[in-house]
Scaffold this motif. Structure first.
Motif, short mmCIF file in Angstrom:
data_model
loop_
_atom_site.label_atom_id
_atom_site.label_comp_id
_atom_site.label_asym_id
_atom_site.label_seq_id
_atom_site.Cartn_x
_atom_site.Cartn_y
_atom_site.Cartn_z
N ALA A 47 43.13 18.14 -7.16
CA ALA A 47 41.94 18.92 -7.47
C ALA A 47 42.10 19.66 -8.80
CB ALA A 47 41.64 19.91 -6.35
N ALA A 48 43.29 20.19 -9.05
CA ALA A 48 43.54 20.92 -10.30
C ALA A 48 43.51 19.97 -11.49
CB ALA A 48 44.89 21.62 -10.22
N ILE A 49 44.09 18.79 -11.32
CA ILE A 49 44.08 17.78 -12.40
C ILE A 49 42.65 17.34 -12.68
CG2 ILE A 49 44.77 15.42 -12.98
CD1 ILE A 49 47.34 15.99 -11.27
N ALA A 50 41.89 17.08 -11.64
CA ALA A 50 40.49 16.66 -11.80
C ALA A 50 39.69 17.73 -12.54
CB ALA A 50 39.86 16.37 -10.44
N ARG A 51 39.96 19.00 -12.24
CA ARG A 51 39.25 20.09 -12.91
C ARG A 51 39.55 20.11 -14.40
NH1 ARG A 51 41.06 23.69 -10.00
NH2 ARG A 51 42.59 24.77 -11.29
#
Length: 348
Positions: free
Chosen positions: A305-309
Motif C-alpha cells: 500500500a505504501a509503495i502504491a501510494r
C-alpha cells in the motif's frame, strides 16, 4: 496484475529499482556531497541487509525486473556479492547492476560477476590527476583506471555491460570530452556524459551546465567525425550515438535540457528505507517504518500500500516543476537546489 501497482497515473510502469546500500563513500565528490560533509544516519535507522532482502523480494513480486545497487559507495557494503546472489537466485531478477567509483572494484569483481552481476557503471569525471583530486577531494585516479581495465576484461567477454559516467561541468572538464569519447573506440563500452544537476548544497549554477548538444558538437569537431544516433534500451535515459570505427558507444544524459520523464521506469530506495519516485523527489515514503511496525501477517500488504501510494503520487515531470518547454534559466528557483537530500544520501 500486481505490476499495475507500479503503474502511475501517467501510465508509466516502474520495473527498475535502484537500491542504495550505504550512505558512506570513500570519495567526497563536489557535485554529490556538500563541502562540510553529511551527517550520517545512525546505523539503527538504516535498512539491515535482511530488511533490504525483504523489500527486494516484495518489489520483485510486484513486477520489478531490474535492480541497480548504489550508494554512497556500494562496495563499502561488504556483503554486496551476497546481495547480488540473493537478487538473482531468490528474486529471479537477471538484470543486476552496480554504480561505483571503482576504487574497491578489483577486490570484488570476480565474486560479483559469479554472483550474477550483469552491469557495471563506473563514475569518473576527469582523466587528469590534479582535477581528479580537486573534484573528489581525494587521490585515487590510478585506482579507478585500474578498475576500468579490470571491468573491460569482462565487457570484452560480454559477461557484463560496462558504462563510464562522466558529469560534465563547464570550465572544469569540458576540455576532456574528446578524450573520454575515445575510450569507447577500442572497447565495447558506453561512455556517458551527464549534465550537471542540482542537489543539496552542491554549488550548482546554470552557467556550469554543459549541455548534451554542446558536448556532442565538441566531440564531432575535435575528433573530426560524425556521431550517428543509435537506438538504445526502450526506457534508457541516455541518448546513444556511435562513431564509425568505434566498438563502443557515446551516450548523453540530458536531465537539465531535455528531461526524459515521459519514459521513466525508476524507483529509488534509500539506505535509510525511504522510497523516492523521482531523483528530485522530496515527498519520501518511509518503508523502513512500515516494515518495522507491521506484524508478519500484515507486513507485505502494508508495504504494498505504501509503495502504491508513492507511485500514484509521482508527478508528470521533475517534481511537477518542469515541462519540456521550460527554459534552462528558469528550471530551478533561487536556492531551490539546496533543499532535499544531497546526492550521496539518495543513491544515484
Amino acid at each position: 496484475m500486481r505490476s499495475s501497482i507500479l503503474t502511475d497515473t501517467f501510465r508509466r510502469t516502474h520495473h527498475y529499482l535502484r537500491v542504495s546500500l550505504t550512505e558512506r563513500c570513500n570519495f567526497r565528490c563536489q557535485y554529490c556531497m556538500p563541502e562540510s560533509g553529511v551527517a550520517l544516519t545512525p546505523q539503527e535507522n538504516l535498512l539491515s541487509v535482511e530488511e533490504t532482502k525483504q523489500l527486494l523480494s516484495l518489489f520483485s513480486s510486484l513486477g520489478v525486473t531490474k535492480v541497480r545497487f548504489t550508494g554512497g559507495e556500494p562496495l563499502l557494503q561488504t556483503r554486496i556479492a551476497e546481495m547480488v546472489d540473493f537478487t538473482r537466485r531468490e528474486c529471479h531478477i537477471t538484470d543486476i547492476g552496480i554504480t561505483t567509483n571503482g576504487v574497491l572494484l578489483p577486490r570484488y569483481m570476480d565474486a560479483l560477476v559469479e554472483s550474477g552481476l550483469t552491469r557495471v557503471n563506473i563514475s569518473i569525471d576527469t582523466l587528469q590527476q590534479d582535477k581528479f583530486k580537486y573534484i573528489t577531494r581525494r587521490n585515487g585516479l590510478a585506482s579507478v583506471l585500474k578498475a576500468i581495465e579490470a571491468a573491460k576484461v569482462y565487457a570484452n567477454e560480454k559477461r557484463i555491460q560496462l558504462k563510464l559516467n562522466c558529469v560534465m561541468m563547464r570550465g572544469f572538464n569540458t576540455d576532456e570530452v574528446a578524450d573520454f569519447a575515445l575510450l569507447a573506440k577500442e572497447s565495447p563500452i558506453e561512455v556517458r556524459f551527464i549534465e550537471y544537476m542540482p542537489f543539496s548544497e552542491n554549488s550548482w549554477e546554470k552557467e556550469k551546465v554543459f549541455t548534451f548538444m554542446e558536448c556532442l558538437d565538441t566531440i564531432e569537431q575535435t575528433l573530426n567525425t560524425k556521431l550517428h544516433f543509435t537506438a538504445g534500451e526502450k526506457d534508457g535515459v541516455a541518448k546513444l550515438f556511435r562513431a564509425d570505427g568505434f566498438q563502443g558507444k557515446v551516450g548523453f544524459i540530458s536531465t537539465m535540457t531535455t528531461p526524459f520523464c515521459g519514459s521513466c521506469s525508476r524507483l529509488r530506495l534509500t539506505a535509510d528505507g525511504k522510497l523516492l519516485n523521482c531523483l528530485f523527489d522530496q515527498e519520501e515514503v518511509n518503508l523502513l517504518e512500515v516494515l518495522r511496525h507491521s506484524t508478519a501477517a500484515e507486513r507485505d500488504a502494508n508495504l504494498t500500500a505504501a509503495i502504491a501510494r508513492s507511485v500514484r503520487n509521482k508527478k508528470k515531470s521533475l517534481r511537477g516543476r518542469m515541462n519540456p518547454d521550460t527554459p534552462l534559466d528558469t528550471l530551478w528557483r533561487d536556492g531551490d537546489q539546496t533543499k532535499g537530500r544531497p546526492m550521496v544520501r539518495i543513491g544515484g
